[in-house]
Design an enzyme around this catalytic site. Structure first.
Site: not given
Length: 412
Positions: A133, A210, A235-236, A384
């Site tokens: 990322f 990560d 937050y996912k 995605r």
């Protein structure tokens, strides 16, 4: 004459009817009719729980509004580590005293990567994959510039991800830390964290994972794997809300030898002593910097408890079935239109999202959002499909992939 009858795939209605976690969907907020047809982006931002509104209102009126500054002495000072302990126990495979909640993912990454490099005198190389990322890569570039360190780039296949074989030629007595994503943000590839961690530690380096795309969707065993440090967002799949704070995991064996670089009063041994110079707190508290975002921690607490009530194994089983269904639908509906599935087919190497490539998917995504179907797009061509196991139905997946097919067909 006997005939062999081909086994038909169950319908989405049959899959939903047989889903042991189906009732958990009722815990999540659903917008008014017509606003949302299918949400396929839980790997970017999880839906709020219905309980979140009441939880925040209660916090404002009681803990904040009534107790005011007394709240720090009564609870809030321990909030980063108590919430961290619960995340660790439920989702990370981490014993108490090793997780703290507080800063953004980027700040947490900086603190732990910089601490790892500083703790390894004579080791001047940081290993990271080129398809990681952007934040991870950017943070590492900045630290390398600060420290005069060298970045060793892993040139792995984005679709197949980083394997132990990709690291063999990169690890040496110069390696300070290796930084990888457990589940790749682009393809959903899930790395063999146990084998890679052992390989890195055998080379004398530190391992940082990560966990942003894995925490809350796949079981993790940080203690058992021997992971040194890790960072993840909330937050996912932990449904903490936009901008909810990240967490840092620091293995108990590393806490005394790692010195995080951003010294602040909340990470000091005596925060209210107003001392002349900084002395770090003992244990995981030394990795706190400033005043923790107590209000922003409240929504994720209920999600962690919801996960605890069903167990990570059940969450993972549903995740596998959802992604298998999404892959099958994409094979039937999207591949014939020129799309390519670029996520691993082996469920043991796949997280909770799949990626399908097509040159027109940027335009397709805009159309879908206007129609209340919400997947995610990552340049150059990746759409995605993120499947949050506790909030996503099979019918939603079918509706979403059908809408993708229809929007793509209109552009061809």
């Amino acid at each position: 004459m006997t005939s062999v009858q081909q086994t038909q795939r169950p319908t989405s209605a049959e899959l939903d009817a047989a889903d042991p976690l189906a009732e958990q969907r009722e815990a999540f907020y659903t917008p008014a009719d017509g606003q949302l047809a299918a949400y396929l982006d839980g790997n970017s931002l999880g839906r709020p729980l219905k309980a979140t509104s009441a939880k925040l209102a209660s916090f404002v009126e009681d803990a904040w509004g009534s107790r005011l500054i007394r709240g720090w002495d009564e609870q809030w000072m321990d909030e980063p580590t108590s919430v961290g302990d619960r995340i660790g126990a439920v989702t990370l495979g981490a014993a108490a005293g090793q997780v703290t909640v507080g800063d953004s993912t980027s700040v947490m990454l900086y603190k732990l990567i910089r601490a790892a490099v500083d703790s390894q005198p004579g080791r001047t190389e940081i290993v990271v994959d080129r398809d990681n990322f952007p934040t991870d890569r950017f943070i590492i570039e900045g630290i390398a510039a600060e420290k005069g360190a060298t970045i060793r780039w892993v040139a792995s296949n984005p679709a197949s991800g980083v394997r132990t074989s990709d690291l063999e030629e990169l690890l040496s007595e110069r390696t300070a830390v290796v930084v990888l994503s457990h589940v790749a943000y682009r393809s959903g590839f899930m790395a063999d964290a146990g084998a890679i961690t052992k390989m890195v530690k055998d080379a004398g380096a530190l391992m940082l994972w990560d966990l942003c795309h894995s925490v809350g969707s796949v079981p993790l065993e940080l203690d058992a794997w021997g992971v040194d440090v890790a960072v993840g967002c909330t937050y996912k799949y932990l449904n903490g809300g936009p901008g909810s704070p990240a967490f840092a995991y620091v293995n108990a064996t590393q806490q005394d030898r790692l010195q995080q670089p951003i010294w602040g009063w909340m990470g000091a041994d005596n925060p209210f002593g107003m001392t002349e110079s900084y002395a770090p707190a003992k244990g995981i508290r030394r990795f706190i910097t400033g005043t923790p975002p107590v209000l922003a921690m409240q929504p994720l607490k209920d999600m962690v408890e919801l996960i605890a009530s069903v167990g990570m194994d059940a969450v993972r089983e549903k995740s596998i079935k959802l992604t298998e269904y999404a892959v099958a639908l994409a094979e039937d509906m999207l591949v014939p239109l020129g799309a390519e599935i670029v996520s691993p087919r082996d469920t043991a190497e796949r997280g909770s999202h799949i990626t399908v490539d097509h040159p027109l998917f940027g335009e397709v995504t805009q159309t879908l959002w206007e129609r209340g179907v919400i997947p995610d797009f990552r340049p150059p061509h990746g759409l995605r499909i993120g499947l949050s196991p506790l909030s996503t139905s099979y019918a939603e997946v079918e509706l979403g992939v059908t809408a993708i097919r229809d929007a793509l067909t209109e552009l061809l």
